[in-house]
Write a protein that holds these residues in place. Structure first.
Motif, PDB file in Angstrom:
ATOM      1  N   ALA A  18     -20.127  65.498 -12.349  1.00 32.02           N
ATOM      2  CA  ALA A  18     -19.805  65.487 -13.776  1.00 32.02           C
ATOM      3  C   ALA A  18     -20.934  66.107 -14.603  1.00 32.02           C
ATOM      4  O   ALA A  18     -20.681  66.916 -15.502  1.00 32.02           O
ATOM      5  CB  ALA A  18     -19.526  64.057 -14.246  1.00 32.02           C
ATOM      6  N   GLU A  37     -32.244  65.166 -13.099  1.00 28.45           N
ATOM      7  CA  GLU A  37     -31.641  64.691 -11.850  1.00 28.45           C
ATOM      8  C   GLU A  37     -32.717  64.052 -10.984  1.00 28.45           C
ATOM      9  O   GLU A  37     -33.768  64.643 -10.759  1.00 28.45           O
ATOM     10  CB  GLU A  37     -30.983  65.883 -11.124  1.00 28.45           C
ATOM     11  N   ALA A  56     -11.217  65.313  -1.960  1.00 27.49           N
ATOM     12  CA  ALA A  56      -9.956  65.992  -2.243  1.00 27.49           C
ATOM     13  C   ALA A  56      -9.951  66.411  -3.710  1.00 27.49           C
ATOM     14  O   ALA A  56     -10.094  65.578  -4.607  1.00 27.49           O
ATOM     15  CB  ALA A  56      -8.789  65.057  -1.946  1.00 27.49           C
ATOM     16  N   ARG A 111     -18.750  68.070  -0.713  1.00 30.63           N
ATOM     17  CA  ARG A 111     -19.426  67.638  -1.933  1.00 30.63           C
ATOM     18  C   ARG A 111     -20.683  68.454  -2.214  1.00 30.63           C
ATOM     19  O   ARG A 111     -20.938  68.863  -3.348  1.00 30.63           O
ATOM     20  CB  ARG A 111     -19.792  66.160  -1.834  1.00 30.63           C
ATOM     21  N   LEU A 135     -34.254  58.767 -14.271  1.00 28.79           N
ATOM     22  CA  LEU A 135     -34.311  57.971 -15.503  1.00 28.79           C
ATOM     23  C   LEU A 135     -34.681  56.541 -15.159  1.00 28.79           C
ATOM     24  O   LEU A 135     -34.052  55.918 -14.309  1.00 28.79           O
ATOM     25  CB  LEU A 135     -32.956  57.974 -16.222  1.00 28.79           C
ATOM     26  N   ASP A 321     -18.323  58.360 -12.958  1.00 30.48           N
ATOM     27  CA  ASP A 321     -18.495  57.072 -12.283  1.00 30.48           C
ATOM     28  C   ASP A 321     -19.371  56.109 -13.077  1.00 30.48           C
ATOM     29  O   ASP A 321     -19.222  54.896 -12.954  1.00 30.48           O
ATOM     30  CB  ASP A 321     -19.128  57.274 -10.897  1.00 30.48           C
TER      31      ASP A 321
HETATM   32  P1  FAD Z   1     -22.091  61.275  -8.879  1.00 33.11           P
HETATM   33  O1  FAD Z   1     -21.382  62.324  -8.146  1.00 33.11           O
HETATM   34  O2  FAD Z   1     -22.448  60.012  -8.170  1.00 33.11           O
HETATM   35  O3  FAD Z   1     -23.409  61.929  -9.481  1.00 33.11           O
HETATM   36  C1  FAD Z   1     -24.421  61.160 -10.076  1.00 33.11           C
HETATM   37  C2  FAD Z   1     -25.710  61.970 -10.085  1.00 33.11           C
HETATM   38  O4  FAD Z   1     -26.689  61.288 -10.838  1.00 33.11           O
HETATM   39  C3  FAD Z   1     -26.289  62.178  -8.693  1.00 33.11           C
HETATM   40  O5  FAD Z   1     -26.683  63.509  -8.545  1.00 33.11           O
HETATM   41  C4  FAD Z   1     -27.463  61.218  -8.671  1.00 33.11           C
HETATM   42  O6  FAD Z   1     -28.498  61.639  -7.810  1.00 33.11           O
HETATM   43  C5  FAD Z   1     -27.893  61.241 -10.108  1.00 33.11           C
HETATM   44  N1  FAD Z   1     -28.616  60.039 -10.543  1.00 33.11           N
HETATM   45  C6  FAD Z   1     -28.341  58.752 -10.209  1.00 33.11           C
HETATM   46  N2  FAD Z   1     -29.216  57.921 -10.805  1.00 33.11           N
HETATM   47  C7  FAD Z   1     -30.046  58.698 -11.554  1.00 33.11           C
HETATM   48  C8  FAD Z   1     -31.147  58.422 -12.418  1.00 33.11           C
HETATM   49  N3  FAD Z   1     -31.595  57.163 -12.604  1.00 33.11           N
HETATM   50  N4  FAD Z   1     -31.759  59.449 -13.021  1.00 33.11           N
HETATM   51  C9  FAD Z   1     -31.331  60.728 -12.823  1.00 33.11           C
HETATM   52  N5  FAD Z   1     -30.295  61.054 -12.012  1.00 33.11           N
HETATM   53  C10 FAD Z   1     -29.666  60.047 -11.398  1.00 33.11           C
HETATM   54  N6  FAD Z   1     -13.106  61.663  -5.774  1.00 33.11           N
HETATM   55  C11 FAD Z   1     -12.125  62.587  -5.727  1.00 33.11           C
HETATM   56  O7  FAD Z   1     -11.753  63.146  -6.762  1.00 33.11           O
HETATM   57  N7  FAD Z   1     -11.537  62.927  -4.550  1.00 33.11           N
HETATM   58  C12 FAD Z   1     -11.876  62.329  -3.376  1.00 33.11           C
HETATM   59  O8  FAD Z   1     -11.304  62.649  -2.323  1.00 33.11           O
HETATM   60  C13 FAD Z   1     -12.892  61.328  -3.381  1.00 33.11           C
HETATM   61  N8  FAD Z   1     -13.259  60.711  -2.245  1.00 33.11           N
HETATM   62  C14 FAD Z   1     -14.236  59.766  -2.282  1.00 33.11           C
HETATM   63  C15 FAD Z   1     -14.589  59.111  -1.104  1.00 33.11           C
HETATM   64  C16 FAD Z   1     -15.550  58.122  -1.103  1.00 33.11           C
HETATM   65  C17 FAD Z   1     -15.878  57.411   0.179  1.00 33.11           C
HETATM   66  C18 FAD Z   1     -16.207  57.792  -2.325  1.00 33.11           C
HETATM   67  C19 FAD Z   1     -17.266  56.729  -2.353  1.00 33.11           C
HETATM   68  C20 FAD Z   1     -15.880  58.450  -3.493  1.00 33.11           C
HETATM   69  C21 FAD Z   1     -14.886  59.432  -3.495  1.00 33.11           C
HETATM   70  N9  FAD Z   1     -14.499  60.097  -4.675  1.00 33.11           N
HETATM   71  C22 FAD Z   1     -13.501  61.028  -4.637  1.00 33.11           C
HETATM   72  C23 FAD Z   1     -15.112  59.765  -5.973  1.00 33.11           C
HETATM   73  C24 FAD Z   1     -16.207  60.741  -6.362  1.00 33.11           C
HETATM   74  O9  FAD Z   1     -17.178  60.790  -5.352  1.00 33.11           O
HETATM   75  C25 FAD Z   1     -16.857  60.309  -7.673  1.00 33.11           C
HETATM   76  O10 FAD Z   1     -15.898  59.915  -8.595  1.00 33.11           O
HETATM   77  C26 FAD Z   1     -17.698  61.446  -8.271  1.00 33.11           C
HETATM   78  O11 FAD Z   1     -18.760  61.749  -7.409  1.00 33.11           O
HETATM   79  C27 FAD Z   1     -18.213  61.049  -9.644  1.00 33.11           C
HETATM   80  O12 FAD Z   1     -19.077  62.044 -10.125  1.00 33.11           O
HETATM   81  P2  FAD Z   1     -20.286  61.667 -11.068  1.00 33.11           P
HETATM   82  O13 FAD Z   1     -20.919  62.957 -11.418  1.00 33.11           O
HETATM   83  O14 FAD Z   1     -19.821  60.755 -12.136  1.00 33.11           O
HETATM   84  O15 FAD Z   1     -21.264  60.797 -10.159  1.00 33.11           O
END
Ligand code: FAD
Length: 471
Positions: A18, A37, A56, A111, A135, A321
């Motif tokens: 995201a 990050e 997916a 991913r 952070l 998330d």
């Molecule tokens: P994230 O991808 O978790 O990114 C968060 C980022 O923030 C990371 O780079 C992390 O290192 C960084 N971060 C964390 N804490 C800090 C901090 N304190 N300071 C700075 N940076 C930080 N979704 C789908 O659409 N299709 C699928 O098939 C699917 N399969 C999945 C299977 C599994 C087993 C799981 C667990 C999840 C799956 N998901 C799937 C969900 C998907 O992985 C998440 O919804 C998605 O990664 C959310 O993106 P995000 O950017 O919000 O969070």
């Protein structure tokens, strides 16, 4: 693009899926963007194994990527999945197509490769990405965010106008916000966890099982799935309860003598091998490193995160998330996070009042996040327990026939979520109406022979208003 003196500025925490997409969307529209990050640059370090390696990608995620001109770069790395390949307990296979044809499919993407592609495009658009910035805390009055570095204990203080938390399910920004306002946070853990394993390529370097499918081994209280990767491997995920159930507590499916296993009874690679040999024998043969991977890959927990509030006035907002982690059984967490990015960018572009933008974003997206969270939970039961069930199969067949007869009204819920951009809340509500109809119409039936289509058609027209034109 990007850096005029009067360009609006945004500080994003987290360069995951995201964070990277939001950076692209706003940098392309002239905003000045800094992303912090905690990890190092995965383009240099390589991707950490064992944590949801592939995902997916569905139409709503692609729709969001198109707004960022990122769809082509991402699609080049995907493998098409036409449907579920169900591996029944007796060993036979059945491909259940997701949609009508190859225009209604989902895409498996690695991913790490996806994240790398988005980071490249974000930087090309002018966003600045600062790795090794974790952070730690925020002073919202002084508007100072403090970042640490996992490699040492340097601390950097950064002044911000507005913080966006794209830092995932364990969001540090969310925790900081919760210290100064009531977010209404609660988490519900599923009681099931997951472990990732791998099917390597065959001797000829190719896929060992059908590549264009999402494989499922449904076994009642637990299941395995496998998604293809573009280099000929499959990532296999075992979903299993945390706690075993003894034999007498079981309904039907499980093996007669041994009860249903859990992560508390299958604790070693050797036990996992014996379990796979018994319950997933065709998969077991294809996973040579099962013992090693079971022992070394982390066990991931699964849960749903609910908040009543996603923003702290005009100073901070959460997306993806960090705002609404969900269980992965609809494959929509990332797709939903990508829709968040487009929605938030649009609200920010519409007004210079960030409090107003964040409130508008929250009221647009929160009901939809709740809807997909609920559907994701429901889909777990469907995948592990229903896809091999006769009532389910009959309802599904009738649903598909009604969808053919009434393409403007009846769209299976899976299709609404996966192949359209209808808001999730609309998919949930229409899906409930449809499900009630299917249950009613198939009650006491085992086939559709002699089915009263006129009555069914009348019911569809009475209960389901036409879908909007452009979904
Ligand atoms: P994230 O991808 O978790 O990114 C968060 C980022 O923030 C990371 O780079 C992390 O290192 C960084 N971060 C964390 N804490 C800090 C901090 N304190 N300071 C700075 N940076 C930080 N979704 C789908 O659409 N299709 C699928 O098939 C699917 N399969 C999945 C299977 C599994 C087993 C799981 C667990 C999840 C799956 N998901 C799937 C969900 C998907 O992985 C998440 O919804 C998605 O990664 C959310 O993106 P995000 O950017 O919000 O969070």
């Amino acid at each position: 693009s990007g850096d005029g003196a009067d360009a609006p500025h945004l500080t994003i925490v987290g360069a995951g899926l995201a964070g990277a997409l939001l950076a692209i969307l706003l940098a392309q529209r002239g905003w000045s963007i800094d992303v912090y990050e905690k990890r190092g640059d995965l383009r240099e370090l390589g991707y950490e194994r064992g944590r949801s390696i592939n995902l997916a990608l569905a139409e709503r995620g692609r729709h969001a990527l198109r707004q960022a001109d990122a769809d082509d770069a991402v699609m080049a790395k995907t493998v098409m999945m036409r449907g579920r390949m169900v591996h029944f307990a007796d060993g036979h296979l059945d491909l259940q197509r997701y949609g009508r044809d190859d225009t209604e499919v989902i895409w498996s993407v690695h991913r790490g490769e996806l994240n790398e592609a988005l980071l490249d495009i974000a930087e090309q658009a002018g966003a600045r990405i600062h790795f090794h910035h974790r952070l730690d805390s925020v002073d919202f009055d002084a508007r100072i965010a403090k970042f640490g570095d996992d490699r040492g204990d340097t601390v950097r203080e950064i002044h911000f106008d507005t913080l966006v938390g794209a830092d995932g399910a364990g969001s540090a920004l969310r925790q900081a916000m919760a210290g100064v306002c009531e977010l209404g946070e609660r988490s519900e853990f599923l009681g099931h966890s997951y472990k990732e394993l791998e099917i390597p390529p065959g001797p000829d370097g190719g896929f060992q099982i059908e590549p264009h499918a999402l494989h499922i081994w449904p076994r009642g209280r637990y299941m395995c799935i496998a998604l293809p990767n573009d280099e000929g491997t499959f990532t296999v995920t075992l979903f299993l309860p945390n706690h075993a159930l003894p034999n007498h507590a079981l309904p039907n499916h499980a093996a007669p003598d041994e009860g249903a296993p859990g992560f508390d009874t299958i604790t070693t690679g050797a036990q996992a091998r014996a379990f796979f040999d018994r319950d997933f024998p065709d998969a077991s043969r294809l996973i040579p490193a099962l013992e090693h991977d079971f022992d070394h890959n982390p066990t991931g927990v699964l849960g749903t995160l609910y908040l009543d509030r996603w923003h702290l006035d005009h100073r901070a907002v959460l997306i993806g998330d960090a705002a609404h982690a969900m269980v992965p059984f609809h494959g929509q967490g990332m797709n939903c996070a990508f829709e968040d990015c487009v929605a938030l960018a649009n609200h920010l572009l519409r007004t210079t009042d960030r409090g107003e933008a964040f409130a508008g974003f929250q009221s647009e997206r929160l009901p939809n996040a709740r809807a997909i969270q609920q559907m994701a939970l429901e889909n777990y039961l469907e995948m592990r327990d229903h896809v091999d069930d006769d009532d389910y199969i009959l309802q599904r067949e009738l649903g598909n026939r009604l969808a053919e007869r009434h393409p403007q009204r009846f769209l299976p819920r899976y299709a609404m979520v996966t192949f359209t951009h209808l808001p999730y809340a609309v998919a949930l509500a229409r899906g409930e109406t449809q499900h009630e109809m299917l249950v009613e119409l198939t009650r006491d039936r085992t086939t559709l022979d002699g089915f009263d289509w006129d009555a069914a058609d009348a019911l569809v027209e009475a209960r389901l208003p036409p879908l909007p034109e452009d979904y």
